[in-house]
Design a protein around this motif. Structure first.
Motif, PDB file in Angstrom:
ATOM      1  N   ALA A 140       0.820  -1.214   0.000  1.00 33.29           N
ATOM      2  CA  ALA A 140       0.000   0.000   0.000  1.00 33.29           C
ATOM      3  C   ALA A 140       0.855   1.266   0.000  1.00 33.29           C
ATOM      4  N   GLY A 141       2.176   1.082  -0.011  1.00 33.44           N
ATOM      5  CA  GLY A 141       3.071   2.233  -0.051  1.00 33.44           C
ATOM      6  C   GLY A 141       3.533   2.694   1.311  1.00 33.44           C
ATOM      7  N   CYS A 142       3.209   1.944   2.345  1.00 33.61           N
ATOM      8  CA  CYS A 142       3.652   2.286   3.695  1.00 33.61           C
ATOM      9  C   CYS A 142       5.030   1.689   3.952  1.00 33.61           C
ATOM     10  N   VAL A 143       5.811   2.370   4.745  1.00 38.56           N
ATOM     11  CA  VAL A 143       7.126   1.889   5.132  1.00 38.56           C
ATOM     12  C   VAL A 143       7.035   1.392   6.570  1.00 38.56           C
ATOM     13  N   ILE A 144       7.442   0.144   6.804  1.00 37.61           N
ATOM     14  CA  ILE A 144       7.455  -0.421   8.146  1.00 37.61           C
ATOM     15  C   ILE A 144       8.908  -0.449   8.597  1.00 37.61           C
ATOM     16  N   SER A 145       9.193   0.218   9.711  1.00 34.54           N
ATOM     17  CA  SER A 145      10.572   0.285  10.194  1.00 34.54           C
ATOM     18  C   SER A 145      10.599   0.085  11.705  1.00 34.54           C
ATOM     19  N   TYR A 146      11.795  -0.170  12.199  1.00 40.26           N
ATOM     20  CA  TYR A 146      11.987  -0.330  13.640  1.00 40.26           C
ATOM     21  C   TYR A 146      12.849   0.823  14.141  1.00 40.26           C
ATOM     22  N   ASP A 147      12.357   1.522  15.152  1.00 41.47           N
ATOM     23  CA  ASP A 147      13.080   2.639  15.767  1.00 41.47           C
ATOM     24  C   ASP A 147      13.647   2.149  17.093  1.00 41.47           C
ATOM     25  N   SER A 148      14.932   1.841  17.124  1.00 39.52           N
ATOM     26  CA  SER A 148      15.543   1.270  18.333  1.00 39.52           C
ATOM     27  C   SER A 148      15.608   2.272  19.476  1.00 39.52           C
ATOM     28  N   THR A 149      15.586   3.557  19.184  1.00 44.83           N
ATOM     29  CA  THR A 149      15.622   4.543  20.268  1.00 44.83           C
ATOM     30  C   THR A 149      14.310   4.549  21.051  1.00 44.83           C
ATOM     31  N   ARG A 150      13.204   4.203  20.381  1.00 48.50           N
ATOM     32  CA  ARG A 150      11.903   4.128  21.059  1.00 48.50           C
ATOM     33  C   ARG A 150      11.463   2.687  21.297  1.00 48.50           C
ATOM     34  N   ASP A 151      12.258   1.697  20.821  1.00 50.52           N
ATOM     35  CA  ASP A 151      11.867   0.291  20.873  1.00 50.52           C
ATOM     36  C   ASP A 151      10.462   0.128  20.293  1.00 50.52           C
ATOM     37  N   ALA A 152      10.299   0.664  19.077  1.00 46.63           N
ATOM     38  CA  ALA A 152       8.970   0.695  18.474  1.00 46.63           C
ATOM     39  C   ALA A 152       9.031   0.433  16.978  1.00 46.63           C
TER      40      ALA A 152
END
Length: 131
Positions: free
Chosen positions: A88-100
């Motif tokens: 759908a054009g969304c980017v799924i990423s992991y932000d290690s600074t927020r653990d999210a």
């Protein structure tokens, strides 16, 4: 706003949570109250699971998310397909600074996660994450 959470409690109200599932091939929700603009689906689907086959012929939408989501009240969960979210054009990423985990749409953040336990799910209690 939607937020991801991980929990292990079997007593929690799962109708208020959305699973981001890496094995699903379509988006399908059990709880239609999480959706808006419900209408007949252009293409009804058959949903195959270990419990058998069921059918969905109605779709609804989540604000700021482009894909239709099938409604199957006989289902056991509210599920977004990991692959279809990316398509759908969304980017799924992991932000290690927020653990999210973060799901970023074309113009804003749509979903954001927090880690609490072992099952990753979106909380339907939070519907708008600032972008």
């Amino acid at each position: 706003n939607f937020s991801f959470f991980q929990r292990t409690s079997m007593t929690m109200d799962w109708d208020q949570y959305i699973l981001l599932d890496n094995q699903s091939t379509c988006h399908v929700f059990r709880n239609k109250s999480l959706l808006m603009n419900m209408q007949p689906a252009d293409s009804p689907i058959a949903i195959h699971s270990t419990a058998g086959v069921t059918y969905a012929d109605t779709v609804g939408y989540i604000r700021n998310f482009p894909d239709p989501i099938y409604i199957c009240e006989a289902g056991i969960a509210n599920i977004l397909s990991f692959a279809k979210v990316r398509e759908a054009g969304c980017v799924i990423s992991y932000d290690s600074t927020r653990d999210a985990f973060v799901v970023q749409g074309p113009r804003k953040t749509i979903f954001q996660s927090a880690t609490i336990g072992t099952i990753r799910a979106l909380s339907a209690e939070h519907r708008s994450v600032p972008g």
